[in-house]
Design a protein around this motif. Structure first.
Motif, mmCIF file in Angstrom:
data_model
loop_
_atom_site.group_PDB
_atom_site.id
_atom_site.type_symbol
_atom_site.label_atom_id
_atom_site.label_comp_id
_atom_site.label_asym_id
_atom_site.label_seq_id
_atom_site.Cartn_x
_atom_site.Cartn_y
_atom_site.Cartn_z
ATOM 1 N N PRO A 607 16.108 14.239 -4.705
ATOM 2 C CA PRO A 607 15.316 14.782 -5.450
ATOM 3 C C PRO A 607 13.749 14.019 -5.297
ATOM 4 O O PRO A 607 12.781 14.830 -6.157
ATOM 5 N N ARG A 608 13.589 13.208 -4.489
ATOM 6 C CA ARG A 608 12.322 12.234 -4.615
ATOM 7 C C ARG A 608 11.389 13.075 -3.491
ATOM 8 O O ARG A 608 11.666 13.343 -2.308
ATOM 9 N N PRO A 609 10.133 13.378 -3.837
ATOM 10 C CA PRO A 609 9.236 13.907 -2.823
ATOM 11 C C PRO A 609 9.282 12.735 -1.483
ATOM 12 O O PRO A 609 9.484 11.722 -1.701
ATOM 13 N N SER A 610 9.130 13.569 -0.394
ATOM 14 C CA SER A 610 9.324 12.764 0.894
ATOM 15 C C SER A 610 7.685 11.939 1.099
ATOM 16 O O SER A 610 6.732 12.113 0.499
ATOM 17 N N LEU A 611 7.992 11.159 2.132
ATOM 18 C CA LEU A 611 6.944 10.544 2.581
ATOM 19 C C LEU A 611 5.651 11.437 3.144
ATOM 20 O O LEU A 611 4.306 11.226 2.813
ATOM 21 N N GLU A 612 5.975 12.571 3.672
ATOM 22 C CA GLU A 612 4.986 13.475 4.400
ATOM 23 C C GLU A 612 4.326 13.964 3.152
ATOM 24 O O GLU A 612 3.007 14.504 3.280
ATOM 25 N N THR A 613 5.047 14.270 2.122
ATOM 26 C CA THR A 613 4.353 14.929 0.780
ATOM 27 C C THR A 613 3.600 13.978 0.066
ATOM 28 O O THR A 613 2.222 14.424 -0.325
ATOM 29 N N ARG A 614 4.020 12.795 -0.018
ATOM 30 C CA ARG A 614 2.992 11.817 -0.716
ATOM 31 C C ARG A 614 2.015 11.124 0.234
ATOM 32 O O ARG A 614 0.887 10.965 -0.359
ATOM 33 N N TYR A 615 1.870 11.119 1.612
ATOM 34 C CA TYR A 615 1.121 10.576 2.424
ATOM 35 C C TYR A 615 1.129 11.390 3.733
ATOM 36 O O TYR A 615 2.024 10.887 4.543
ATOM 37 N N PRO A 616 0.226 12.574 3.720
ATOM 38 C CA PRO A 616 0.305 13.423 4.823
ATOM 39 C C PRO A 616 -0.105 12.454 6.328
ATOM 40 O O PRO A 616 0.592 13.031 7.431
ATOM 41 N N ARG A 618 -0.695 8.455 7.851
ATOM 42 C CA ARG A 618 -0.549 6.956 8.163
ATOM 43 C C ARG A 618 -1.922 6.674 7.395
ATOM 44 O O ARG A 618 -1.872 5.432 6.646
ATOM 45 N N GLU A 619 -2.856 6.888 7.589
ATOM 46 C CA GLU A 619 -4.264 6.876 7.046
ATOM 47 C C GLU A 619 -4.355 7.040 5.477
ATOM 48 O O GLU A 619 -4.735 6.113 4.838
ATOM 49 N N ASP A 620 -3.599 7.960 5.135
ATOM 50 C CA ASP A 620 -3.453 8.112 3.487
ATOM 51 C C ASP A 620 -2.836 7.269 3.005
ATOM 52 O O ASP A 620 -2.901 6.518 1.962
ATOM 53 N N TYR A 621 -1.599 6.720 3.640
ATOM 54 C CA TYR A 621 -0.974 5.398 3.060
ATOM 55 C C TYR A 621 -1.551 4.274 3.077
ATOM 56 O O TYR A 621 -1.692 3.461 1.883
ATOM 57 N N ALA A 622 -2.097 4.108 4.105
ATOM 58 C CA ALA A 622 -3.190 2.824 4.280
ATOM 59 C C ALA A 622 -4.195 2.827 3.026
ATOM 60 O O ALA A 622 -4.355 1.765 2.390
ATOM 61 N N ALA A 623 -4.817 3.845 2.863
ATOM 62 C CA ALA A 623 -5.708 3.976 1.741
ATOM 63 C C ALA A 623 -4.971 3.640 0.293
ATOM 64 O O ALA A 623 -5.623 3.235 -0.491
ATOM 65 N N ALA A 624 -3.781 3.954 0.188
ATOM 66 C CA ALA A 624 -3.005 4.095 -1.245
ATOM 67 C C ALA A 624 -2.926 2.534 -1.259
ATOM 68 O O ALA A 624 -2.891 2.009 -2.282
ATOM 69 N N THR A 646 -1.201 -7.987 2.678
ATOM 70 C CA THR A 646 -0.626 -7.131 2.109
ATOM 71 C C THR A 646 -0.738 -5.828 2.765
ATOM 72 O O THR A 646 0.364 -4.951 3.002
ATOM 73 N N MET A 647 -1.725 -5.702 3.408
ATOM 74 C CA MET A 647 -2.107 -4.351 4.111
ATOM 75 C C MET A 647 -0.932 -4.555 5.318
ATOM 76 O O MET A 647 -0.084 -3.352 5.790
ATOM 77 N N THR A 648 -0.718 -5.601 6.187
ATOM 78 C CA THR A 648 -0.165 -5.454 7.283
ATOM 79 C C THR A 648 1.268 -5.362 6.839
ATOM 80 O O THR A 648 2.134 -4.771 7.602
ATOM 81 N N THR A 649 1.974 -6.066 6.080
ATOM 82 C CA THR A 649 3.181 -6.018 5.675
ATOM 83 C C THR A 649 3.487 -4.767 5.068
ATOM 84 O O THR A 649 4.740 -4.194 5.614
ATOM 85 N N ASN A 650 2.898 -4.042 4.400
ATOM 86 C CA ASN A 650 3.129 -2.594 4.071
ATOM 87 C C ASN A 650 3.244 -1.589 5.172
ATOM 88 O O ASN A 650 3.922 -0.770 5.105
ATOM 89 N N LEU A 651 2.228 -1.539 5.882
ATOM 90 C CA LEU A 651 1.978 -0.668 6.682
ATOM 91 C C LEU A 651 3.183 -0.869 7.912
ATOM 92 O O LEU A 651 3.467 -0.085 8.546
ATOM 93 N N GLY A 652 3.393 -2.237 8.219
ATOM 94 C CA GLY A 652 4.449 -2.324 8.951
ATOM 95 C C GLY A 652 6.028 -1.710 8.632
ATOM 96 O O GLY A 652 6.638 -1.246 9.350
ATOM 97 N N TYR A 654 6.117 0.932 6.618
ATOM 98 C CA TYR A 654 5.735 2.198 6.665
ATOM 99 C C TYR A 654 6.155 2.657 8.101
ATOM 100 O O TYR A 654 6.886 3.657 8.269
ATOM 101 N N ASP A 655 5.417 2.137 9.189
ATOM 102 C CA ASP A 655 5.910 2.499 10.410
ATOM 103 C C ASP A 655 7.386 2.313 10.793
ATOM 104 O O ASP A 655 7.854 3.048 11.850
ATOM 105 N N ARG A 656 7.998 1.265 10.279
ATOM 106 C CA ARG A 656 9.593 1.177 10.629
ATOM 107 C C ARG A 656 10.289 2.128 10.183
ATOM 108 O O ARG A 656 11.350 2.728 10.446
ATOM 109 N N ILE A 657 9.965 2.562 8.954
ATOM 110 C CA ILE A 657 10.733 3.684 8.134
ATOM 111 C C ILE A 657 10.422 5.023 8.907
ATOM 112 O O ILE A 657 11.354 5.749 9.176
ATOM 113 N N VAL A 658 9.275 5.096 9.233
ATOM 114 C CA VAL A 658 9.099 6.614 9.769
ATOM 115 C C VAL A 658 9.663 6.622 11.222
ATOM 116 O O VAL A 658 9.884 7.647 11.728
#
Length: 673
Positions: A607-616, A618-624, A646-652, A654-658
């Motif tokens: 039921p949860r919105p997908s990653l592509e819906t939330r962050y079209p 990678r740059e959108d996710y980085a900005a968030a 913080t940026m490096t950990t979370n973006l890493g 994100y990349d691994r999930i994708v």
């Protein structure tokens, strides 16, 4: 190198009138992290030594120490003991803040969580042992000492230096006997098992292979104990010399069963002397120049989990005030203490390593009323009290306190009681000298497991160690400069961010592949006059309210919650094959990533919105992530120096999930494994 420093304060009469540290023996002095300088504070050194104590059992400051009057005394009527200590400090003459880290089961804890590296063999020596050098770069002198006896020996590894845990040898109440009970479980069937607490020791039977000892079994903590015939089991020698005893059962011990062995023991350790030793060591260092350096400008105390609870017990018993009536620390940080630790550590036949969680050890005192820093009333007993009632010095001063829990402590350690009445019916705001924080979506420690077993979900990926760093600096500023720390941020009843387990289960989204537990820890009121103690009415505990994604509301919204990649919970259910499928992991939460695409989400029934819906992109996710991190910096809950991490950990992540195939149920990808 070994030399003795006779207590230096004879000339400083007022400071030494009540001193309980008689002398300090320095046994080692060497560079710490040779060749490394830590910003403006330069090089550091390590000093290892032994502090020798003499306690007056008749002194009012020592009246709370259980069984101290039963300890052997010298000709002056004093109780003598000693403890090893380790000090890391700058080599220069500048004044620093002395930060005492309460070791956890003999092991230094703060360096692993705050600097990112636990020292090899528990002996901080090399540049690697300094981690990223955070505490050194911020100019803290770090002090560690032995305070507990129940540290089990570890199996030596060939070719590896021997570990150096800090183990206390307390005074003994000779000739005292009493019943001791030891609860234990197994994850897989086995014939022989250790019955001591986690990585600990226990009191062994006064009579070897005691024929009157009893072994019982029951399926759940509150169920009636069923005796096992004495002829069906026997005591077995420890695996290691000096290690905990073991027991063997015909047909073997089974998972899904709580076992308990009870027998008569003798000569209890005066465990409260370990707390007095911490008190008096801090009192000594607070007032005395030491080995060429001035006395510190400030004294703080820090403790994680068991160690945080110990700080709570010291204040509950007034053992944060020395024999001269002065505070021995100006501030303290209690990290993940659960309900606070107003019990345990200072009782006859105490086993400091024991503590209750949803499944285990409900009959061991770890927390008891009062729980809140401001006065609250227990409707069952009619008593009104606070955790700080005995913590004031003779001028009426109190230390400044930071108390921080994760979501896991609300499920497994009664953490809601820090901010509510014992019946869970109304909020209790913290006292003016206290800040409380809830790291929502985080688990007891930052997860790193690459597999689900022995639980049902991958562990939480939230990192609450970075806000810990910010709060340590804030505590120092608060106690030295009077700068106010961030406002308390804790789930509450008033704003609906604290709720019942039933409501949580109703709100939590379906279709994630995980199901919330049916209960959290509800500690009983204990009557210690019996063994095991008689149970009274349970304290009412609450859990954080989830949002539509299943992430906890309220408290400190970590970057991972503000820019989420999935659902982080404070609970992780046990896998059925390990037994007790109704219960949860003692320390771990769960993480379930969002579907990568809408197509995957629909196919999975998520039921949860997908990653592509939330962050079209990678740059959108980085900005968030950046926006969330900057909000935390503005709130004082993240340091600017930790933005890039913080940026490096979370973006890493994100990349691994994708990149990860959701059909692969392994968890290693979450941590780059």
């Amino acid at each position: 190198m070994k030399r003795t420093l006779v207590a230096l304060a004879i000339a400083a009469a007022a400071a030494s009138t009540h001193a309980a540290v008689e002398r300090i023996e320095v046994t080692e002095r060497a560079p710490f992290a040779p060749g490394v300088t830590f910003g403006e504070y330069g090089a550091y050194e390590k000093i290892r030594g032994v502090a020798y104590y003499a306690l007056d059992p008749k002194a009012a400051a020592n009246a709370a120490i259980v069984d101290l009057t039963r300890a052997p005394r010298d000709k002056k009527g004093r109780v003598l003991f000693s403890s090893e200590f380790v000090l890391l400090r700058p080599t220069g003459p500048q004044q620093t803040t002395l930060l005492y880290d309460v070791n956890n089961r003999g092991n230094i804890a703060i360096l692993g969580q705050v600097n990112g590296r636990s020292p090899a063999q528990n002996d901080p020596t090399t540049a690697a042992d300094a981690g990223d050098g955070f505490l050194m770069r911020h100019g803290f002198s770090l002090l560690f000492s032995a305070w507990t006896w129940d540290v089990a020996p570890t199996v030596p590894v060939a070719g590896t230096p021997t570990s150096r845990p800090l183990v206390f040898a307390p005074p003994i109440a000779k000739g005292v006997k009493g019943k001791v009970y030891n609860e234990f479980t197994v994850n897989t069937p086995t014939d022989i098992v250790t019955y001591a607490g986690m990585r600990g020791l226990t009191y062994e039977p006064a009579t070897p292979n005691d024929p009157h000892a009893q072994l019982t079994q029951r399926p759940r903590p509150g169920d009636k104990r069923k005796p096992i015939p004495r002829s069906a089991w026997k005591f077995v020698a420890p695996e290691l010399q000096g290690g905990p005893g073991r027991v063997q059962l015909e047909g073997g011990f089974q998972h899904d069963t709580i076992y308990e062995i009870t027998y008569v023991a003798k000569d209890p350790y005066i465990t409260g002397a370990g707390l007095a030793g911490i008190r008096d060591l801090l009192s000594y260092f607070r007032d005395h120049p030491f080995e060429g350096a001035p006395a510190p400008r400030n004294v703080l105390m820090f403790g994680i989990s068991q160690s945080g609870r110990l700080i709570g017990r010291m204040m509950h018993d007034g053992l944060n005030v020395d024999e001269g009536g002065k505070l021995v620390f100006n501030g303290a940080y209690l990290q993940v203490p659960g309900a606070g630790g107003s019990a345990g550590f200072n009782s006859r036949f105490a086993q400091p390593t024991r503590h209750p969680s949803m499944l285990e050890e409900h009959d061991y005192p770890a927390d008891a009323f009062p729980f809140t820093s401001a006065p609250a009333r227990d409707p069952v007993t009619g008593q009104t009290a606070s955790t700080l009632d005995k913590a004031r010095d003779k001028q009426g001063n109190l230390p400044k306190l930071i108390v921080a829990n994760t979501s896991t402590e609300f499920w497994n350690r009664g953490a809601s009681l820090v901010g509510t009445t014992p019946d869970g019916e109304r909020d209790v705001a913290p006292a003016d000298n206290v800040r409380i924080y809830g790291f929502m979506g985080a688990q007891h420690y930052v997860g790193r497991s690459n597999k689900r077993a022995p639980f049902t979900a991958c562990v939480s990926t939230s990192d609450h160690y970075l806000p810990m760093r910010a709060l340590i600096v804030a505590l120092d500023d608060w106690t030295v400069n009077g700068k106010q720390p961030p406002a308390s941020a804790y789930p509450s009843l008033a704003d609906g961010t604290l709720t019942t387990v039933a409501d949580y289960r109703a709100i939590f989204p379906k279709g994630l592949g995980i199901t919330p537990p049916e209960q959290n820890l509800r500690e009983p009121r204990l009557n210690p006059g019996m063994v095991p103690p008689k149970r009274g009415e349970e304290y009412e505990t609450r859990v954080p309210t989830p949002d539509a994604d299943g992430n906890d509301r309220g408290g400190v919204r970590l970057v991972e919650s503000q820019a989420p990649l999935g659902t982080h919970t404070g609970w992780n259910r046990r896998a059925p094959e390990t037994g007790f499928a109704w219960a949860t992991s003692r320390f771990d939460g769960s993480f379930v990533p969002f579907a990568r695409t809408e197509a995957e989400r629909i196919a999975a029934g998520d039921p949860r919105p997908s990653l592509e819906t939330r962050y079209p992109t990678r740059e959108d996710y980085a900005a968030a992530v950046r926006a969330a991190a900057e909000r935390q910096i503005a709130a004082g809950l993240l340091l600017a120096e930790d933005l890039q991490r913080t940026m490096t950990t979370n973006l890493g992540l994100y990349d691994r999930i994708v990149a990860h195939n959701p059909a692969d149920t392994d968890c290693g990808y979450l941590f780059g494994k």
